[in-house]
Design an enzyme around this catalytic site. Structure first.
Site, PDB file in Angstrom:
ATOM      1  N   ASP A  95      45.060  94.224  45.664  1.00 15.21           N
ATOM      2  CA  ASP A  95      46.325  94.935  45.467  1.00 15.21           C
ATOM      3  C   ASP A  95      46.635  95.945  46.572  1.00 15.21           C
ATOM      4  O   ASP A  95      47.531  96.778  46.411  1.00 15.21           O
ATOM      5  CB  ASP A  95      46.333  95.619  44.103  1.00 15.21           C
ATOM      6  CG  ASP A  95      46.556  94.622  42.975  1.00 15.21           C
ATOM      7  OD1 ASP A  95      47.271  93.630  43.198  1.00 15.21           O
ATOM      8  OD2 ASP A  95      46.007  94.822  41.877  1.00 15.21           O
ATOM      9  N   ASP A 157      48.897  87.740  40.139  1.00 21.04           N
ATOM     10  CA  ASP A 157      49.465  88.968  40.695  1.00 21.04           C
ATOM     11  C   ASP A 157      49.457  88.978  42.217  1.00 21.04           C
ATOM     12  O   ASP A 157      50.304  89.605  42.859  1.00 21.04           O
ATOM     13  CB  ASP A 157      48.705  90.201  40.206  1.00 21.04           C
ATOM     14  CG  ASP A 157      48.350  90.183  38.737  1.00 21.04           C
ATOM     15  OD1 ASP A 157      47.998  89.096  38.218  1.00 21.04           O
ATOM     16  OD2 ASP A 157      48.381  91.242  38.092  1.00 21.04           O
TER      17      ASP A 157
END
Length: 382
Positions: A95, A157
């Site tokens: 991320d 994601d």
């Protein structure tokens, strides 16, 4: 403290409300990293947490329209605080895209700041270093606890982190970053997207051979269910990969997932946290999935012929209107812009709370309604 409960009548009024709301929140939290709001107050996390970029992203969205707001300086202070995790390998994860796109890439594209460019390229190098040639996937996480093995895990994601790699290739002229993003996207088409357009959250690989071991439920209800926010990550991420590459397979996949998402919405227009829940399962709404999907729809509308574009834009408008009516916060007593976000229902965390990423995508969608590009969009010169 005053309280207003009236709902604005149009997107312009909602944008102005969100700007005033952000001004009030800046006064309390400044250069911090809000994650989820409890009892009306945003709780802040450490700089290495995956949501550390979203507050800066909101600030840059408003700064872009009003550079005199002072929001840009607060966003730069947040960016500087991210230098610590940038140098600490054990705390980094896939991320880094969420984190440094909305801080350093945004700052560089707005101001040309050379230090921000170096930070973003460092983050892109970390992300590229997580690529496993066996299986062609970017590893999601490092171990959460001693002895845990996450080496074979990829999650949907990550499609939203890939723009950092595309950007790195564009800004350096080095195609290696782009090649990794494309390889990961092709893997997602092969192993994450189901025939009906629904999406796995986690796929586990054998990290030595690249063979698929199993699909995992992750933040969804079960391995074969349809986690709503994961669906919106796929909608948006596939659309962005199409915008960066022009590969028609990515556009078709984005449409496929989008049509599944739209068909799964209930009559109130706000997604339930998982679209395949048993009747006895908790049915929390997830405004963050709705906000991300609205921004994704507006992105997709830029990629298709005029008749299709109008359809996707209308769906985005409808989704935003439903979010405003059912989840919008227009009271000074609550720090979140959108109520009823579902963070991690299976673990019982933030099951019905404002979430900073929901707020970000809500503001980003409103900005797109005003003619701006999103901060994840290719070569977004603001």
């Amino acid at each position: 403290m005053t309280t207003s409960t009236s709902i604005p009548s149009n997107f312009q009024d909602v944008w102005q409300h969100a700007g005033h709301h952000t001004t009030r929140l800046v006064e309390r939290i400044g250069a911090s990293f809000p994650h989820a709001a409890h009892q009306g107050v945003y709780q802040c996390e450490e700089p290495h947490w995956w949501t550390a970029g979203f507050w800066s992203g909101i600030l840059w969205l408003f700064h872009r329209e009003d550079p005199a707001s002072g929001f840009g300086e607060i966003a730069r202070q947040c960016e500087e605080k991210l230098d610590m995790p940038l140098q600490e390998f054990d705390q980094l994860h896939h991320d880094v895209g969420f984190m440094w796109i909305l801080t350093s890439v945004a700052n560089y594209e707005l101001s040309g700041d050379a230090t921000s460019r170096r930070r973003a390229l460092t983050a892109a190098s970390h992300l590229a270093g997580r690529f496993n040639m066996k299986g062609s996937y970017i590893r999601a996480w490092n171990p959460w606890s001693e002895g845990e093995d996450n080496t074979g895990l990829a999650i949907i994601d990550c499609m939203m982190n890939l723009p950092l790699l595309y950007w790195a290739s564009e800004t350096t002229g080095d195609p290696r970053f782009r090649h990794i993003a494309i390889a990961h996207t092709n893997m997602v088409l092969n192993h994450f997207i189901r025939e009906d357009g629904s999406v796995h959250h986690i796929v586990k690989f054998n990290p030595d051979t690249g063979e698929v071991v199993e699909a995992l439920g992750g933040q969804g209800f079960a391995p074969q269910s349809a986690w709503a926010r994961g669906t919106s990550w796929a909608m948006y991420g596939l659309t962005l990969s199409y915008r960066y590459t022009g590969d028609p397979a990515y556009l078709q996949a984005a449409k496929k997932v989008t049509h599944f998402f739209l068909s799964a919405l209930g009559p109130d227009g706000v997604p339930t946290w998982d679209f395949r829940l048993p009747t006895d399962a908790p049915s929390y709404k997830d405004s963050s999935a709705g906000a991300c999907a609205a921004s994704a729809l507006l992105e997709l509308a830029r990629c298709v012929p005029a008749n299709e574009s109008q359809m996707y834009a209308q769906h985005a408008n409808s989704l935003l209107q439903h979010l405003i009516k059912a989840c919008g916060n227009f009271s000074d007593q609550e720090e979140g812009l959108l109520l009823h976000g579902a963070g991690h229902v299976p673990e019982g965390r933030n099951q019905d709370n404002p979430l900073i990423y929901g707020d970000y995508y809500f503001v980003e969608a409103l900005a797109k309604q005003r003619g701006y590009e999103g901060l994840f969009s290719p070569r977004a010169r603001y």
